[in-house]
Design a protein around this motif. Structure first.
Motif, short mmCIF file in Angstrom:
data_model
loop_
_atom_site.label_atom_id
_atom_site.label_comp_id
_atom_site.label_asym_id
_atom_site.label_seq_id
_atom_site.Cartn_x
_atom_site.Cartn_y
_atom_site.Cartn_z
N LEU A 78 42.18 42.38 30.39
CA LEU A 78 42.04 41.65 31.21
C LEU A 78 41.55 42.67 32.43
CD1 LEU A 78 42.95 39.15 33.04
CD2 LEU A 78 45.13 40.24 33.48
N LEU A 79 40.52 42.27 33.02
CA LEU A 79 40.02 43.06 34.29
C LEU A 79 39.77 41.86 35.49
CD1 LEU A 79 37.18 45.19 32.66
CD2 LEU A 79 39.42 45.69 32.93
N GLY A 80 40.02 42.42 36.48
CA GLY A 80 39.90 41.49 37.82
C GLY A 80 39.17 42.43 38.89
N ARG A 81 38.49 41.61 39.99
CA ARG A 81 37.69 42.19 40.81
C ARG A 81 38.69 41.90 42.06
NH1 ARG A 81 33.94 40.57 45.02
NH2 ARG A 81 33.75 38.44 44.32
N PRO A 99 32.95 45.33 46.26
CA PRO A 99 31.35 45.10 46.18
C PRO A 99 31.47 44.06 44.81
CG PRO A 99 31.46 47.23 45.99
CD PRO A 99 32.73 46.95 45.81
N GLU A 100 30.35 42.98 44.93
CA GLU A 100 30.29 42.06 44.04
C GLU A 100 30.07 42.64 42.58
OE1 GLU A 100 30.24 38.70 43.98
OE2 GLU A 100 30.56 38.66 46.15
N ARG A 101 30.69 42.23 41.75
CA ARG A 101 30.31 42.53 40.14
C ARG A 101 31.42 43.80 39.78
NH1 ARG A 101 25.77 44.67 39.05
NH2 ARG A 101 25.30 45.09 41.19
N ILE A 122 43.05 39.68 44.34
CA ILE A 122 42.13 39.64 43.17
C ILE A 122 41.52 38.23 43.46
CG2 ILE A 122 42.02 39.39 40.91
CD1 ILE A 122 42.62 42.19 41.96
N VAL A 123 40.11 38.33 43.19
CA VAL A 123 39.14 37.05 43.56
C VAL A 123 38.40 36.61 42.11
CG1 VAL A 123 38.77 37.14 46.03
CG2 VAL A 123 37.32 38.54 44.28
N ASP A 178 26.18 42.49 34.79
CA ASP A 178 26.97 41.41 35.14
C ASP A 178 28.10 42.06 35.75
OD1 ASP A 178 25.11 39.35 34.27
OD2 ASP A 178 25.92 39.43 32.27
N ILE A 179 28.68 43.14 35.45
CA ILE A 179 30.00 43.71 35.67
C ILE A 179 29.64 45.34 36.11
CG2 ILE A 179 31.43 42.10 34.89
CD1 ILE A 179 32.36 44.16 32.76
N VAL A 180 30.45 45.67 36.84
CA VAL A 180 30.41 47.29 37.12
C VAL A 180 31.60 47.77 36.87
CG1 VAL A 180 30.00 49.17 38.72
CG2 VAL A 180 28.24 47.28 38.82
N LEU A 181 31.74 48.67 36.00
CA LEU A 181 33.04 48.97 35.41
C LEU A 181 33.62 50.25 36.56
CD1 LEU A 181 32.33 48.74 31.84
CD2 LEU A 181 34.05 47.39 33.20
N PRO A 182 34.77 50.80 36.22
CA PRO A 182 35.49 51.79 37.06
C PRO A 182 34.86 53.34 37.13
CG PRO A 182 37.25 50.60 35.89
CD PRO A 182 35.95 50.10 35.32
N GLY A 183 35.12 54.20 38.17
CA GLY A 183 34.42 55.28 38.27
C GLY A 183 34.98 56.36 37.12
#
Length: 303
Positions: A179-182, A187-189, A256-257, A275-280
């Protein structure tokens, strides 16, 4: 919340050491009030001093750039520790050094000794910047114990550096999807694991269940501790967990949106497709996901 099991979630391992959890220096806490030792250490030309300010510090190549006490700037002085017979101090100028780097930038490339010293220095500087006044009477406090205490000259109270515990969790369902959230402010994605602060009187495990349900509507059944990393932005300690959960994500729309279950194939395709950008790379979030994914994550990391 009381039904959360603490040890039955999948036992994934974090790959490699966490960037900001490494250290070799002895903090020599017993020397912090030893005025004679501190003075002698500061007079020693072999002592190394790190300038810190604005969350930044100087880096040369992949190493911290130290100066001698004689060349150190004016500022509050903090004892960081001793390593291989060398004493290390930080001087907080309150301003970002001209060639300053942040922990997000330099954390992954610094060696173990330098990573620990930099995290210690930044964490202390952040705390001092936010705790200039006595919480009891409002008087301006004074630095004591080589930077590890502030004392009120009016009422004599002592104030110690604070660390705020926070949980960060990768939730997995029965199909082994993550499960991942934004976040609303991201930023978008950009997607990451869910996280939140531990509330007063709460265990970290109960915080995992509460935060996940509040932010995503997913019910946590069990969780397992995975590791911890200091996160002085400004003063957190991130407690990493893997958890099992169930239910369709229903983001709260406030913190979380967007929230979504991802299989490994879906995560790979979404990251490679942009489509997504993952954590740093410096974050424990990325290591939690990599532990489940079983390899380095696809796509460029974002700090």
């Amino acid at each position: 919340m009381s039904g959360v099991v603490h040890d039955s979630s999948p036992a994934y391992l974090l790959p490699g050491p966490l960037a900001l959890s490494r250290a070799t220096a002895d903090r020599v806490a017993h020397r912090r009030t030893d005025a004679a030792w501190l003075e002698a250490a500061w007079r020693d030309p072999g002592t190394r001093v790190l300038t810190v300010g604005g969350g930044s510090f100087p880096v040369l190549g992949g190493d911290l750039r130290f100066v001698s006490p004689e060349d150190a700037p004016t500022g509050e002085r903090y004892l960081l520790g001793v390593d291989d017979g060398v004493a290390y101090f930080a001087v907080d100028t309150g301003a970002k050094p001209d060639d300053g780097s942040s922990l997000r930038e330099a954390g992954p490339v610094l060696g173990d000794r330098d990573a620990g010293l930099a995290v210690h220095a930044v964490a202390l500087a952040n705390w001092h910047a936010q705790h200039r006044h006595c919480a009891r009477c409002g008087a301006v406090t004074e630095v004591r114990a080589a930077g590890h205490v502030r004392r009120c000259p009016q009422d004599g109270s002592e104030h110690y550096p604070r660390t705020d515990p926070a949980v960060i969790v990768l939730v997995l369902d029965q199909a082994d999807r993550c499960l991942l959230g934004r976040g609303a402010a991201w930023p978008e994605r950009r997607f990451s694991t869910l996280a939140g602060f531990v509330e007063p009187g709460e265990t970290p495990e109960h915080a995992v269940a509460r935060e996940v349900f509040e932010e995503s509507g997913v019910q946590v059944d069990s969780c397992r501790y995975a590791g911890a990393q200091p996160w002085p932005f400004p003063s957190s300690l991130m407690l990493g967990y893997y958890a099992t959960g169930r239910g369709s994500p229903r983001p709260d729309g406030d913190e979380i949106v967007e929230a979504q279950w991802f299989s490994r194939d879906e995560l790979r395709d979404a990251a490679l497709g942009g489509d997504i950008v993952l954590p740093g790379g410096v974050s424990i979030a990325r290591r939690l996901v990599e532990g489940w994914y079983g390899a380095e994550l696809p796509g460029p990391p974002r700090d």
